[in-house]
Design a protein around this motif. Structure first.
Motif, PDB file in Angstrom:
ATOM      1  N   ALA A 250     128.496  44.066  79.131  1.00 14.26           N
ATOM      2  CA  ALA A 250     127.810  42.898  78.460  1.00 14.26           C
ATOM      3  C   ALA A 250     128.056  42.365  77.118  1.00 14.26           C
ATOM      4  CB  ALA A 250     127.298  42.474  79.642  1.00 14.26           C
ATOM      5  N   TYR A 251     126.692  43.151  76.141  1.00 10.24           N
ATOM      6  CA  TYR A 251     126.495  43.070  75.056  1.00 10.24           C
ATOM      7  C   TYR A 251     127.536  42.925  74.325  1.00 10.24           C
ATOM      8  CZ  TYR A 251     124.773  44.594  70.760  1.00 10.24           C
ATOM      9  OH  TYR A 251     124.586  44.929  69.729  1.00 10.24           O
TER      10      TYR A 251
ATOM     11  N   GLU B 217     136.606  34.809  83.229  1.00 12.68           N
ATOM     12  CA  GLU B 217     137.844  34.702  81.733  1.00 12.68           C
ATOM     13  C   GLU B 217     136.735  35.459  80.793  1.00 12.68           C
ATOM     14  OE1 GLU B 217     138.719  31.517  79.391  1.00 12.68           O
ATOM     15  OE2 GLU B 217     138.507  30.138  81.433  1.00 12.68           O
ATOM     16  N   TYR B 218     135.689  34.806  80.795  1.00  8.95           N
ATOM     17  CA  TYR B 218     134.617  35.484  79.693  1.00  8.95           C
ATOM     18  C   TYR B 218     134.107  36.442  79.892  1.00  8.95           C
ATOM     19  CZ  TYR B 218     135.089  31.147  77.284  1.00  8.95           C
ATOM     20  OH  TYR B 218     135.914  29.772  76.334  1.00  8.95           O
ATOM     21  N   ASP B 219     134.202  37.227  81.025  1.00 11.38           N
ATOM     22  CA  ASP B 219     134.108  38.735  81.174  1.00 11.38           C
ATOM     23  C   ASP B 219     132.513  39.132  81.856  1.00 11.38           C
ATOM     24  OD1 ASP B 219     136.352  39.759  81.325  1.00 11.38           O
ATOM     25  OD2 ASP B 219     135.993  40.288  79.617  1.00 11.38           O
ATOM     26  N   VAL B 220     131.304  38.640  81.587  1.00 10.65           N
ATOM     27  CA  VAL B 220     129.763  38.480  81.277  1.00 10.65           C
ATOM     28  C   VAL B 220     129.784  38.330  82.751  1.00 10.65           C
ATOM     29  CG1 VAL B 220     127.818  37.753  80.861  1.00 10.65           C
ATOM     30  CG2 VAL B 220     129.252  38.533  79.312  1.00 10.65           C
ATOM     31  N   ALA B 221     130.014  36.469  83.470  1.00 11.90           N
ATOM     32  CA  ALA B 221     130.011  36.924  84.780  1.00 11.90           C
ATOM     33  C   ALA B 221     130.279  38.068  85.571  1.00 11.90           C
ATOM     34  CB  ALA B 221     130.499  35.618  85.004  1.00 11.90           C
TER      35      ALA B 221
ATOM     36  N   ASP C   2     118.490  42.707  82.636  1.00 12.20           N
ATOM     37  CA  ASP C   2     118.060  41.976  82.015  1.00 12.20           C
ATOM     38  C   ASP C   2     119.232  41.519  80.595  1.00 12.20           C
ATOM     39  OD1 ASP C   2     115.255  42.335  82.706  1.00 12.20           O
ATOM     40  OD2 ASP C   2     114.667  43.915  81.618  1.00 12.20           O
ATOM     41  N   ILE C   3     119.424  42.702  80.760  1.00 14.12           N
ATOM     42  CA  ILE C   3     120.851  42.586  79.285  1.00 14.12           C
ATOM     43  C   ILE C   3     122.132  41.850  79.975  1.00 14.12           C
ATOM     44  CG2 ILE C   3     122.727  43.999  78.466  1.00 14.12           C
ATOM     45  CD1 ILE C   3     121.508  46.551  77.896  1.00 14.12           C
ATOM     46  N   VAL C   4     122.465  41.640  80.904  1.00 13.78           N
ATOM     47  CA  VAL C   4     123.432  40.778  81.434  1.00 13.78           C
ATOM     48  C   VAL C   4     122.652  39.479  81.626  1.00 13.78           C
ATOM     49  CG1 VAL C   4     124.510  42.969  82.974  1.00 13.78           C
ATOM     50  CG2 VAL C   4     123.031  41.871  83.563  1.00 13.78           C
ATOM     51  N   SER C   5     121.800  39.442  82.326  1.00 12.97           N
ATOM     52  CA  SER C   5     121.097  37.980  82.346  1.00 12.97           C
ATOM     53  C   SER C   5     121.169  37.036  80.505  1.00 12.97           C
ATOM     54  CB  SER C   5     119.606  37.846  83.093  1.00 12.97           C
ATOM     55  OG  SER C   5     119.648  37.255  82.799  1.00 12.97           O
ATOM     56  N   GLN C   6     120.708  38.357  79.694  1.00 12.06           N
ATOM     57  CA  GLN C   6     120.672  37.396  78.646  1.00 12.06           C
ATOM     58  C   GLN C   6     121.836  37.434  78.287  1.00 12.06           C
ATOM     59  OE1 GLN C   6     117.556  40.891  77.029  1.00 12.06           O
ATOM     60  NE2 GLN C   6     116.524  38.228  76.308  1.00 12.06           N
ATOM     61  N   ALA C   7     123.267  38.428  78.081  1.00 12.60           N
ATOM     62  CA  ALA C   7     124.236  38.264  77.943  1.00 12.60           C
ATOM     63  C   ALA C   7     124.950  36.919  78.311  1.00 12.60           C
ATOM     64  CB  ALA C   7     125.513  38.909  78.286  1.00 12.60           C
ATOM     65  N   ARG C   8     124.940  36.416  79.147  1.00 16.81           N
ATOM     66  CA  ARG C   8     125.004  35.289  80.476  1.00 16.81           C
ATOM     67  C   ARG C   8     124.311  34.298  79.420  1.00 16.81           C
ATOM     68  NH1 ARG C   8     125.084  31.024  82.197  1.00 16.81           N
ATOM     69  NH2 ARG C   8     122.641  30.253  81.852  1.00 16.81           N
ATOM     70  N   GLU C   9     122.970  34.120  79.066  1.00 15.53           N
ATOM     71  CA  GLU C   9     122.872  33.087  78.806  1.00 15.53           C
ATOM     72  C   GLU C   9     122.541  32.236  77.195  1.00 15.53           C
ATOM     73  OE1 GLU C   9     117.728  31.520  77.784  1.00 15.53           O
ATOM     74  OE2 GLU C   9     118.111  33.450  79.011  1.00 15.53           O
ATOM     75  N   VAL C  10     122.986  33.803  76.334  1.00 18.13           N
ATOM     76  CA  VAL C  10     123.710  33.558  75.220  1.00 18.13           C
ATOM     77  C   VAL C  10     125.253  32.620  74.887  1.00 18.13           C
ATOM     78  CG1 VAL C  10     122.192  34.763  73.977  1.00 18.13           C
ATOM     79  CG2 VAL C  10     124.701  35.104  74.681  1.00 18.13           C
TER      80      VAL C  10
ATOM     81  N   GLY D 221     126.254  30.190  77.570  1.00 18.59           N
ATOM     82  CA  GLY D 221     125.667  28.751  77.682  1.00 18.59           C
ATOM     83  C   GLY D 221     126.735  29.173  78.689  1.00 18.59           C
ATOM     84  N   GLY D 222     126.861  27.288  79.748  1.00 17.60           N
ATOM     85  CA  GLY D 222     127.659  27.324  81.124  1.00 17.60           C
ATOM     86  C   GLY D 222     128.933  28.167  80.308  1.00 17.60           C
ATOM     87  N   ASN D 223     129.775  28.902  79.629  1.00 17.20           N
ATOM     88  CA  ASN D 223     130.856  29.718  79.630  1.00 17.20           C
ATOM     89  C   ASN D 223     130.211  31.066  80.310  1.00 17.20           C
ATOM     90  OD1 ASN D 223     132.673  27.782  78.519  1.00 17.20           O
ATOM     91  ND2 ASN D 223     132.472  28.819  76.584  1.00 17.20           N
ATOM     92  N   GLY D 224     129.713  31.355  80.015  1.00 13.74           N
ATOM     93  CA  GLY D 224     129.350  32.629  80.273  1.00 13.74           C
ATOM     94  C   GLY D 224     129.174  32.415  82.148  1.00 13.74           C
ATOM     95  N   ILE D 225     129.494  31.761  83.279  1.00 16.00           N
ATOM     96  CA  ILE D 225     129.765  31.731  84.817  1.00 16.00           C
ATOM     97  C   ILE D 225     131.612  32.017  84.330  1.00 16.00           C
ATOM     98  CG2 ILE D 225     127.796  31.019  84.905  1.00 16.00           C
ATOM     99  CD1 ILE D 225     129.424  28.590  85.843  1.00 16.00           C
TER     100      ILE D 225
END
Length: 449
Positions: free
Chosen positions: A322-323, A411-415, A394-402, A404-408
């Protein structure tokens, strides 16, 4: 001459026709091109730099979640294996993982490819296993989870829980029958402990029963959340002996009458893992398929201790993936005319993520060192499981936050990492249960009820 003309062309190729028309009104373009052709290489390069703003191309640092360079503690052989697994995950797994995750399906085509890595049952001695260190086993779990936690879970069930049960609790004959084929992944295993109404209370509350008869052991009851169960060749079933009340282990072969598996659907995490609800109805198992050295839940706990450290490593891998994905995204994503990685608040998020990740990595390294020194205790593994899964959240939550909308977006994996972290947080002992194991160790008082 050709190279000069080519460079001159590059200067003008970005100009559109409207700009070119405006420029032709101000300068004699044929004359300019003729002048360019007379410049030497040094003069032309200088002109190129001037037109490009005179700024050297920015060389960004490599994306690397191993900030304290713990890999330097590895031998050349171990480092080579780590990179081999990483390359495999990037080439073979990353391109297909989102497809299967979204569809709640398992990519069976990866099994023979995984087998070729020769990493299954890595720490066991004999039976085709490599006899490598627990540290290396943990690093491999991290590398697999760095790309996908579902594949890491599948592998952990096979190599750790299923093979580990046979390796620690099986007879010589059982080890010879099962372990070589499982090490080559020609046979797949599952581990049946959790039940529909019994998770954390497995030590004293199993409801699946085993009764000794003249025909063998008769098993009745249900198991739930059993990874690999829908296609496993053998499932280790832990059941309470109705005669002495002790927990015993049984090797239930695929196709045994009275053994039925229903796939669990509707999961939001680890969707590639094929979890099953197992129903045992007068399922008869031969005495030869009872794990001969499993006499109580203490023996089951030995297997769990062995694999709980691996779950902590998986959490590290999930967090690292995620990081690194988030860092890569922030360096490419531009807002207000520049990469968002250049903004203070984004950098603060990234540093917090890296701080937690680095703390997790150093903890699990030491955990594996204790395991290799035969000093590992339940509370050591439990503390790592608690801390690493909490920080992964904590880390995956902040990864999604930085992001933005693409975090969900998948295709960007972090979701996917965000969702899968929730399952890792819960399985192989919840935070609360593992905290009580550590609490009992440091206070001398048991808070279990």
């Amino acid at each position: 001459m050709f190279s000069k003309i080519r460079k001159a062309y590059q200067l003008f190729k970005s100009i559109d026709f409207e700009q070119l028309d405006k420029l032709s009104r101000k300068v004699d373009l044929p004359k300019v091109m003729d002048s360019f052709s007379k410049l030497d290489e040094k003069q032309l390069n200088g002109l190129m730099k001037m037109l490009e703003g005179g700024k050297p191309k920015r060389e960004l640092p490599p994306i690397n979640g191993d900030f304290y360079e713990l890999h330097l503690r590895l031998s050349e052989e171990d480092r080579a294996l780590q990179l081999k697994v990483r390359d495999f995950m990037e080439r073979e797994i990353r391109p297909l993982v989102n497809h299967y995750w979204l569809r709640d399906e398992f990519p069976f085509e990866i099994i023979p490819k995984l087998a070729q890595l020769n990493i299954c049952g890595l720490t066991y001695e004999g039976y085709g296993c490599a006899g490598r260190s627990s540290l290396m086993e943990g690093i491999i779990a991290m590398e697999i989870a760095r790309v996908d936690a579902s594949v890491a879970t599948f592998f952990g069930v096979q190599s750790g829980l299923a093979m580990g049960s046979i390796y620690l609790c099986g007879s010589d004959a059982q080890k010879q029958e099962w372990l070589p084929a499982m090490q080559q992944m020609k046979l797949i295993g599952a581990f049946g402990l959790t039940e529909p109404e019994v998770g954390s209370g497995a030590a004293g509350g199993l409801t699946v029963t085993a009764r000794k008869t003249e025909k063998g052991w008769v098993l009745n009851g249900q198991k739930k959340w059993i990874g690999n169960a829908t296609f496993a060749d053998v499932t280790v079933i832990w059941a309470k002996d109705v005669d002495d009340g002790e927990v015993k282990g049984f090797l239930v072969r695929k196709g045994t009458p009275g053994f039925e598996v229903e796939k669990i659907k509707g999961k939001m995490a680890l969707r590639i893992v094929q979890n099953g609800l197992i129903t045992l109805t007068d399922c008869t198992v031969d005495e030869s398929d009872r794990l001969q050295h499993a006499h109580s839940f203490k023996d089951t706990a030995k297997v769990l201790q062995l694999t709980r450290a691996g779950v902590a490593w998986m959490a590290v891998g999930c967090a690292r993936g995620a990081y690194e994905n988030a860092l890569d995204y922030t360096r490419k994503r531009k807002q207000f005319g520049k990469p968002i990685a250049s903004f203070q608040l984004i950098q603060n998020h990234l540093v917090e993520m890296l701080s937690n990740l680095t703390a997790m990595q150093t903890l699990v390294y030491r955990l594996s060192e204790l395991q290799d020194a035969d000093m590992l205790r339940d509370e050591h593994a439990s503390l790592a499981k608690v801390f690493c899964t909490l920080r992964t959240r904590d880390i995956v939550s902040q990864a999604r936050e930085v992001m933005g909308g693409n975090g969900i977006l998948l295709e960007y994996d972090v979701a996917r990492f965000l969702a899968d972290a929730e399952a890792i947080y819960s399985y192989e002992g919840t935070k609360e249960i593992n905290s009580l194991i550590v609490g009992r160790s440091i206070t001398g008082f048991s808070a279990f009820v």
